[in-house]
Design an enzyme around this catalytic site. Structure first.
Site, PDB file in Angstrom:
ATOM      1  N   GLY A   1     -20.772  25.642  -7.376  1.00  0.00           N
ATOM      2  CA  GLY A   1     -19.902  24.847  -6.491  1.00  0.00           C
ATOM      3  C   GLY A   1     -18.489  25.383  -6.579  1.00  0.00           C
ATOM      4  O   GLY A   1     -18.259  26.585  -6.402  1.00  0.00           O
TER       5      GLY A   1
ATOM      6  N   GLU B   1     -15.782  16.969 -15.020  1.00  0.00           N
ATOM      7  CA  GLU B   1     -17.004  16.716 -14.250  1.00  0.00           C
ATOM      8  C   GLU B   1     -17.744  15.473 -14.739  1.00  0.00           C
ATOM      9  O   GLU B   1     -18.962  15.402 -14.680  1.00  0.00           O
ATOM     10  CB  GLU B   1     -17.911  17.966 -14.317  1.00  0.00           C
ATOM     11  CG  GLU B   1     -17.246  19.234 -13.853  1.00  0.00           C
ATOM     12  CD  GLU B   1     -16.592  19.120 -12.476  1.00  0.00           C
ATOM     13  OE1 GLU B   1     -16.993  18.249 -11.689  1.00  0.00           O
ATOM     14  OE2 GLU B   1     -15.661  19.875 -12.188  1.00  0.00           O
TER      15      GLU B   1
END
Ligand code: BEZ
Length: 190
Positions: free
Chosen positions: A26, A98
């Protein structure tokens, strides 16, 4: 908000290793704001990228979440990305960044040469937001996902930039990704 930081710090799959390979699929492909020893284009087999994870803290807000990438299992599919050889202490700040549903997972990865051929294998680490995490949104019609991405903004910037940067980085890698390129096309309507 759900917080995976403490869980990830128990997930020491590479205990005792001086360096490990972190596979980015990503934002890590185009934005590596951490120290790394080397980086190599790579792929993982049996996975596909999807914009199915909500972002409440980076590319959206709790009131208007954005959509960011995660992976789903798909036999025989290939997900291209970038592998970074890092020292293990690099993971602690990533665990915090994250924390909204991503867990460390160990995966086999294959490095890719300049002609796009798989050349060597290694064990690597990914951050995976699986379908049982509270921020998992799952599938929606492409136009609906594009509209949500076009309108969401968060502390890390517009959600739109995340998708556009990812599509561009994949093109530069010469990587195929039907879902990402179709979603980016849809984004042009909003
Ligand atoms: C990635 O680029 O691989 C990634 C970045 C943030 C969360 C999960 C994965």
């Amino acid at each position: 908000m759900f917080d995976t930081t403490a869980l990830n710090q128990q997930r020491n799959f590479f205990e005792g290793h001086a360096a490990i390979w972190l596979f980015g699929y990503g934002s890590l492909i185009w934005k590596a704001d951490f120290d790394f020893l080397e980086r190599r284009p790579a792929y993982i087999l049996g996975w596909e990228r999807r914009f199915w994870q909500a972002s409440h803290d980076h590319r959206g807000t709790p009131e208007a979440p954005g959509r960011v990438a995660t992976l789903i299992r798909a036999k025989d599919s290939i997900c291209h990305g970038m592998a970074y050889r890092i020292t293990p202490e690099v993971l602690a700040p990533l665990d915090v960044r994250e924390k909204n549903g991503y867990l460390r997972e160990k995966v086999p990865l294959t490095f890719v040469d300049d002609n796009g051929n798989g050349v060597e294998q290694s064990e690597g680490l990914i951050y995976l937001a699986s379908d049982d995490n509270p921020a998992f949104l799952g599938e929606a019609p492409l136009a609906e996902m594009a509209q949500q991405i076009a309108s969401a903004h968060g502390p890390s910037g517009p959600n739109r930039d995340y998708l556009v940067n990812l599509a561009r980085a994949l093109q530069e890698l010469g990587a195929e990704d039907t879902h990402i390129f179709a979603l980016e096309q849809q984004l042009r309507h909003f």
